[in-house]
Design a protein around this motif. Structure first.
Motif, mmCIF file in Angstrom:
data_model
loop_
_atom_site.group_PDB
_atom_site.id
_atom_site.type_symbol
_atom_site.label_atom_id
_atom_site.label_comp_id
_atom_site.label_asym_id
_atom_site.label_seq_id
_atom_site.Cartn_x
_atom_site.Cartn_y
_atom_site.Cartn_z
ATOM 1 N N SER A 134 1.006 -1.160 0.065
ATOM 2 C CA SER A 134 -0.163 0.071 0.449
ATOM 3 C C SER A 134 0.728 1.091 -0.111
ATOM 4 O O SER A 134 0.361 2.487 -0.323
ATOM 5 C CB SER A 134 -1.100 0.205 0.801
ATOM 6 O OG SER A 134 0.184 0.006 2.235
ATOM 7 N N HIS A 135 2.038 0.804 -0.011
ATOM 8 C CA HIS A 135 2.855 2.353 0.617
ATOM 9 C C HIS A 135 3.442 2.784 -1.603
ATOM 10 O O HIS A 135 3.123 4.403 -1.613
ATOM 11 C CB HIS A 135 4.464 2.269 0.668
ATOM 12 C CG HIS A 135 6.100 3.219 1.363
ATOM 13 N ND1 HIS A 135 6.565 3.178 0.216
ATOM 14 C CD2 HIS A 135 5.458 4.843 1.384
ATOM 15 C CE1 HIS A 135 6.776 3.973 0.399
ATOM 16 N NE2 HIS A 135 6.161 4.769 0.818
ATOM 17 N N ALA A 150 8.263 -1.687 5.122
ATOM 18 C CA ALA A 150 6.887 -1.739 5.633
ATOM 19 C C ALA A 150 6.665 -2.822 5.466
ATOM 20 O O ALA A 150 6.796 -4.355 5.321
ATOM 21 C CB ALA A 150 5.732 -1.154 5.182
ATOM 22 N N VAL A 159 -1.056 -2.588 8.591
ATOM 23 C CA VAL A 159 0.525 -2.219 9.101
ATOM 24 C C VAL A 159 0.720 -2.255 10.383
ATOM 25 O O VAL A 159 0.671 -2.205 11.550
ATOM 26 C CB VAL A 159 0.152 -0.228 8.635
ATOM 27 C CG1 VAL A 159 2.106 0.134 8.711
ATOM 28 C CG2 VAL A 159 -0.229 -0.751 7.079
ATOM 29 N N THR A 160 1.886 -2.638 10.040
ATOM 30 C CA THR A 160 2.607 -3.077 11.477
ATOM 31 C C THR A 160 3.748 -2.587 11.653
ATOM 32 O O THR A 160 5.118 -2.605 13.165
ATOM 33 C CB THR A 160 3.037 -4.895 11.956
ATOM 34 O OG1 THR A 160 4.102 -5.665 10.907
ATOM 35 C CG2 THR A 160 2.021 -5.221 12.115
ATOM 36 N N PRO A 178 6.041 0.953 9.504
ATOM 37 C CA PRO A 178 5.909 2.188 8.441
ATOM 38 C C PRO A 178 7.286 1.791 7.307
ATOM 39 O O PRO A 178 8.029 1.126 7.241
ATOM 40 C CB PRO A 178 6.270 3.114 9.677
ATOM 41 C CG PRO A 178 7.443 2.896 10.156
ATOM 42 C CD PRO A 178 6.705 1.829 10.536
ATOM 43 N N PRO A 179 7.106 2.744 6.203
ATOM 44 C CA PRO A 179 6.569 3.500 5.810
ATOM 45 C C PRO A 179 5.161 3.580 5.518
ATOM 46 O O PRO A 179 4.113 4.766 4.863
ATOM 47 C CB PRO A 179 7.485 4.230 4.852
ATOM 48 C CG PRO A 179 7.874 2.838 3.896
ATOM 49 C CD PRO A 179 7.866 1.776 5.206
ATOM 50 N N ALA A 180 4.783 2.552 5.038
ATOM 51 C CA ALA A 180 3.579 1.840 4.519
ATOM 52 C C ALA A 180 2.272 2.890 5.906
ATOM 53 O O ALA A 180 2.625 2.051 6.759
ATOM 54 C CB ALA A 180 2.227 0.900 4.783
ATOM 55 N N SER A 181 1.556 3.066 5.321
ATOM 56 C CA SER A 181 -0.106 3.792 6.479
ATOM 57 C C SER A 181 -1.284 2.827 6.492
ATOM 58 O O SER A 181 -2.500 2.874 7.332
ATOM 59 C CB SER A 181 -0.016 4.944 6.468
ATOM 60 O OG SER A 181 -0.391 5.403 5.455
ATOM 61 N N ALA A 182 -1.724 2.627 5.461
ATOM 62 C CA ALA A 182 -3.325 2.330 4.715
ATOM 63 C C ALA A 182 -2.243 0.802 5.135
ATOM 64 O O ALA A 182 -2.010 -0.393 4.183
ATOM 65 C CB ALA A 182 -3.787 2.346 3.791
#
Ligand code: FES
Length: 110
Positions: free
Chosen positions: A50-51, A74, A83-84, A86-90
């Motif tokens: 998702s990133h 991520a 998400v566990t 980052p950098p993904a947030s969704a």
């Protein structure tokens, strides 16, 4: 007979014996779906991170029930898509998995 507004399709992934524990494969639906075997249980998420749309099945690493993206690292929970790291947030989209007659299927809405 029950009717619903959305119909569901079963998309065959592979035979149960073809996806061994600790591994992931991809179904080339649109968008693609990653299907995992975690300790003998099958799970499915969106294949694209998702990133920035890295293919998690091609470039990710499975560890402790999580998939780590190979591009910017991520991490996502394979069971929930959350998400566990980052950098993904969704979160990743989740898909239902069914095993029918020795084959793995994902349930895709159409
Ligand atoms: S594409 Fe996955 S963390 Fe950037």
């Amino acid at each position: 007979m029950t009717t619903t507004e959305k119909s569901e399709n079963l998309v065959r992934v592979c035979g149960v014996e073809e996806l061994t524990a600790g591994n992931v494969t991809r179904v080339n639906t649109q968008p693609p779906i990653a299907v995992y075997n975690i300790d003998g249980e099958f799970y499915a998420t969106a294949d694209w991170c998702s990133h920035d749309k890295s293919s998690l099945s091609d470039e990710g690493f499975i560890e402790n029930g999580q998939i780590e993206c190979g591009w910017h690292f991520a991490k996502f929970c394979i069971k929930t898509g959350a998400v566990t790291a980052p950098p993904a947030s969704a979160p990743l989209a989740k898909y239902e998995v069914q095993v029918v007659d020795g084959a793995i299927y994902v349930v895709v809405e159409s």
